[in-house]
Scaffold this motif. Sequence first.
Motif, PDB file in Angstrom:
ATOM      1  N   UNK A  79      36.699  45.787  48.675  1.00 55.34           N
ATOM      2  CA  UNK A  79      37.504  45.298  47.667  1.00 55.34           C
ATOM      3  C   UNK A  79      36.990  44.044  47.122  1.00 55.34           C
ATOM      4  N   UNK A  80      37.393  43.418  45.916  1.00 57.07           N
ATOM      5  CA  UNK A  80      36.808  42.339  45.589  1.00 57.07           C
ATOM      6  C   UNK A  80      37.871  41.692  44.524  1.00 57.07           C
ATOM      7  N   UNK A  81      37.696  40.181  44.208  1.00 55.70           N
ATOM      8  CA  UNK A  81      38.464  39.738  43.165  1.00 55.70           C
ATOM      9  C   UNK A  81      37.444  39.543  42.100  1.00 55.70           C
ATOM     10  N   UNK A  82      37.795  40.063  41.160  1.00 54.16           N
ATOM     11  CA  UNK A  82      36.559  40.305  39.981  1.00 54.16           C
ATOM     12  C   UNK A  82      36.892  39.321  38.673  1.00 54.16           C
ATOM     13  N   UNK A  83      38.190  38.843  38.853  1.00 54.10           N
ATOM     14  CA  UNK A  83      38.482  37.926  37.659  1.00 54.10           C
ATOM     15  C   UNK A  83      39.523  36.917  38.212  1.00 54.10           C
ATOM     16  N   UNK A  84      39.295  35.475  37.878  1.00 50.15           N
ATOM     17  CA  UNK A  84      40.244  34.642  38.315  1.00 50.15           C
ATOM     18  C   UNK A  84      40.313  33.444  37.381  1.00 50.15           C
ATOM     19  N   UNK A  85      41.405  32.792  37.125  1.00 51.65           N
ATOM     20  CA  UNK A  85      41.407  31.685  36.354  1.00 51.65           C
ATOM     21  C   UNK A  85      41.317  30.294  37.017  1.00 51.65           C
ATOM     22  N   UNK A  86      40.876  30.430  38.079  1.00 55.90           N
ATOM     23  CA  UNK A  86      40.743  29.214  39.017  1.00 55.90           C
ATOM     24  C   UNK A  86      39.476  28.390  38.773  1.00 55.90           C
ATOM     25  N   UNK A  87      39.340  27.258  38.790  1.00 54.04           N
ATOM     26  CA  UNK A  87      38.418  26.352  38.359  1.00 54.04           C
ATOM     27  C   UNK A  87      36.916  26.807  39.107  1.00 54.04           C
ATOM     28  N   UNK A  88      36.919  26.861  40.418  1.00 44.93           N
ATOM     29  CA  UNK A  88      35.526  27.057  41.037  1.00 44.93           C
ATOM     30  C   UNK A  88      35.112  28.289  41.225  1.00 44.93           C
ATOM     31  N   UNK A  89      36.028  29.455  41.089  1.00 43.12           N
ATOM     32  CA  UNK A  89      35.533  30.591  40.877  1.00 43.12           C
ATOM     33  C   UNK A  89      35.040  31.306  42.427  1.00 43.12           C
ATOM     34  N   UNK A  90      35.247  30.563  43.407  1.00 42.22           N
ATOM     35  CA  UNK A  90      34.702  30.959  44.779  1.00 42.22           C
ATOM     36  C   UNK A  90      35.158  32.365  45.201  1.00 42.22           C
ATOM     37  N   UNK A  91      36.389  32.511  44.983  1.00 37.88           N
ATOM     38  CA  UNK A  91      36.753  33.933  45.008  1.00 37.88           C
ATOM     39  C   UNK A  91      36.026  35.164  44.540  1.00 37.88           C
ATOM     40  N   UNK A 100      35.260  43.688  58.122  1.00 34.55           N
ATOM     41  CA  UNK A 100      36.365  43.128  58.406  1.00 34.55           C
ATOM     42  C   UNK A 100      35.706  41.435  58.896  1.00 34.55           C
ATOM     43  N   UNK A 101      36.832  40.408  59.333  1.00 33.53           N
ATOM     44  CA  UNK A 101      36.269  39.213  59.544  1.00 33.53           C
ATOM     45  C   UNK A 101      36.716  38.280  58.643  1.00 33.53           C
ATOM     46  N   UNK A 102      35.662  37.889  57.823  1.00 34.47           N
ATOM     47  CA  UNK A 102      35.709  36.570  56.807  1.00 34.47           C
ATOM     48  C   UNK A 102      36.571  37.030  55.791  1.00 34.47           C
ATOM     49  N   UNK A 103      37.610  36.526  55.524  1.00 30.73           N
ATOM     50  CA  UNK A 103      38.650  36.898  54.255  1.00 30.73           C
ATOM     51  C   UNK A 103      38.216  36.505  53.150  1.00 30.73           C
ATOM     52  N   UNK A 104      38.513  37.103  51.853  1.00 33.10           N
ATOM     53  CA  UNK A 104      38.475  36.774  50.606  1.00 33.10           C
ATOM     54  C   UNK A 104      39.589  35.535  50.408  1.00 33.10           C
ATOM     55  N   UNK A 105      39.089  34.489  49.946  1.00 32.40           N
ATOM     56  CA  UNK A 105      40.189  33.534  49.683  1.00 32.40           C
ATOM     57  C   UNK A 105      39.946  32.857  48.368  1.00 32.40           C
ATOM     58  N   UNK A 106      41.318  32.835  47.425  1.00 33.12           N
ATOM     59  CA  UNK A 106      41.436  31.821  46.529  1.00 33.12           C
ATOM     60  C   UNK A 106      42.299  30.770  46.651  1.00 33.12           C
ATOM     61  N   UNK A 107      41.992  29.657  47.093  1.00 31.52           N
ATOM     62  CA  UNK A 107      42.794  28.644  47.564  1.00 31.52           C
ATOM     63  C   UNK A 107      43.873  27.903  46.656  1.00 31.52           C
ATOM     64  N   UNK A 108      43.315  27.639  45.285  1.00 31.44           N
ATOM     65  CA  UNK A 108      44.028  27.209  44.477  1.00 31.44           C
ATOM     66  C   UNK A 108      45.321  28.121  44.205  1.00 31.44           C
ATOM     67  N   UNK A 109      45.118  29.390  44.411  1.00 29.00           N
ATOM     68  CA  UNK A 109      46.137  30.334  44.194  1.00 29.00           C
ATOM     69  C   UNK A 109      46.814  30.741  45.349  1.00 29.00           C
ATOM     70  N   UNK A 110      46.379  30.204  46.577  1.00 28.86           N
ATOM     71  CA  UNK A 110      46.956  30.515  47.681  1.00 28.86           C
ATOM     72  C   UNK A 110      46.913  31.985  48.081  1.00 28.86           C
ATOM     73  N   UNK A 111      45.730  32.648  47.544  1.00 29.22           N
ATOM     74  CA  UNK A 111      45.550  34.258  47.769  1.00 29.22           C
ATOM     75  C   UNK A 111      44.613  34.408  49.288  1.00 29.22           C
ATOM     76  N   UNK A 112      44.976  35.508  49.885  1.00 28.36           N
ATOM     77  CA  UNK A 112      44.063  35.386  50.895  1.00 28.36           C
ATOM     78  C   UNK A 112      43.929  37.127  50.879  1.00 28.36           C
ATOM     79  N   UNK A 113      42.749  37.912  51.147  1.00 21.86           N
ATOM     80  CA  UNK A 113      42.481  39.063  51.371  1.00 21.86           C
ATOM     81  C   UNK A 113      41.948  39.371  52.770  1.00 21.86           C
ATOM     82  N   UNK A 114      42.732  39.838  53.666  1.00 27.10           N
ATOM     83  CA  UNK A 114      42.271  40.025  54.987  1.00 27.10           C
ATOM     84  C   UNK A 114      41.888  41.459  54.937  1.00 27.10           C
TER      85      UNK A 114
END
Lengths: 119, 164
Positions: A79-91, A100-114
């Motif tokens: 699974x992946x975040x392929x697009x985002x309108x957040x400034x840093x694009x870390x996700x 498993x283990x390290x989650x995908x996170x978009x902090x400005x959007x409070x999105x977490x994929x565990x």
Amino acid sequence: MKTDRKTKNWILLFLLLLCLGALGVFCARSLSAPAVTARVSVDGECVKVIDLRAVTLPYEFEVSSELGRNLVRVEHGCIAVIESDCPEQICVRQGFVQESGIPIVCLPHRLVIELEDGE
Amino acid sequence: MSRTKKLVLAAALAAAALGIYVLEAQIPAPLPIPGVKLGLANIITLTAMALLGRKLSAATLALRLLLGSMFAGGFSALLYSVAGGAAAYAVMAGLIGLFPEKRLWVISALAAIAHNAAQLVCAVLVTGTAGLFWYAPALLISAILTGAFTGIAATFLLRGLKKI
């Protein structure tokens, strides 16, 4: 550069901490297993649970809130975040995650994929 | 140092910190790990602490955080900035008298660890996901390296400023 005993001790301490950190990263990598389930949460609330093994055809879905928009792509086993309108694009830069283990996170959007490995 | 000189210096440092912070915000994050950044503005925080004491450096920091969120980053990031800044400040304030100028990098590295730890806890609380703690080892490494660097920079800045 003259380093006295106290400075040397502090340098040793921080080198030790750095090693512990490296060990931690290594542990996180080796403890992870192929991901079975992806749990998508926004603002602490789970919005989607995906069985990654059951995915045959890749699909995408959008996660939107007043904080912003993320486009998530689901393929078999990853699974992946392929697009985002957040400034840093870390996700987005975290790319496809299949373990498993390290989650995908978009902090400005409070999105977490565990990702869970079912053990 | 006279009171007036201290106030002028505090204002100048706050402006410098703001400029550094906004400039650094233009540089994209080096690694796709949330919370890993250079934190160059903390050079000013530590310098202010050493030069002006706890109260004025607190004011300098508060100004930089507030104005920084207005000029770059946005108000939603203010929560993390304040949490990290407060934790770093607490460590600096607690340790500032205990280390000579040449070992400021130790205070800075410890403050950076506290900063990242506080931001990580905030992120876990906001997202309700304890799984974010997996980022802790990477944040520890980043904190030590960037903290030591900014601390050494602060030592040099202090030496330069003391001549004024």
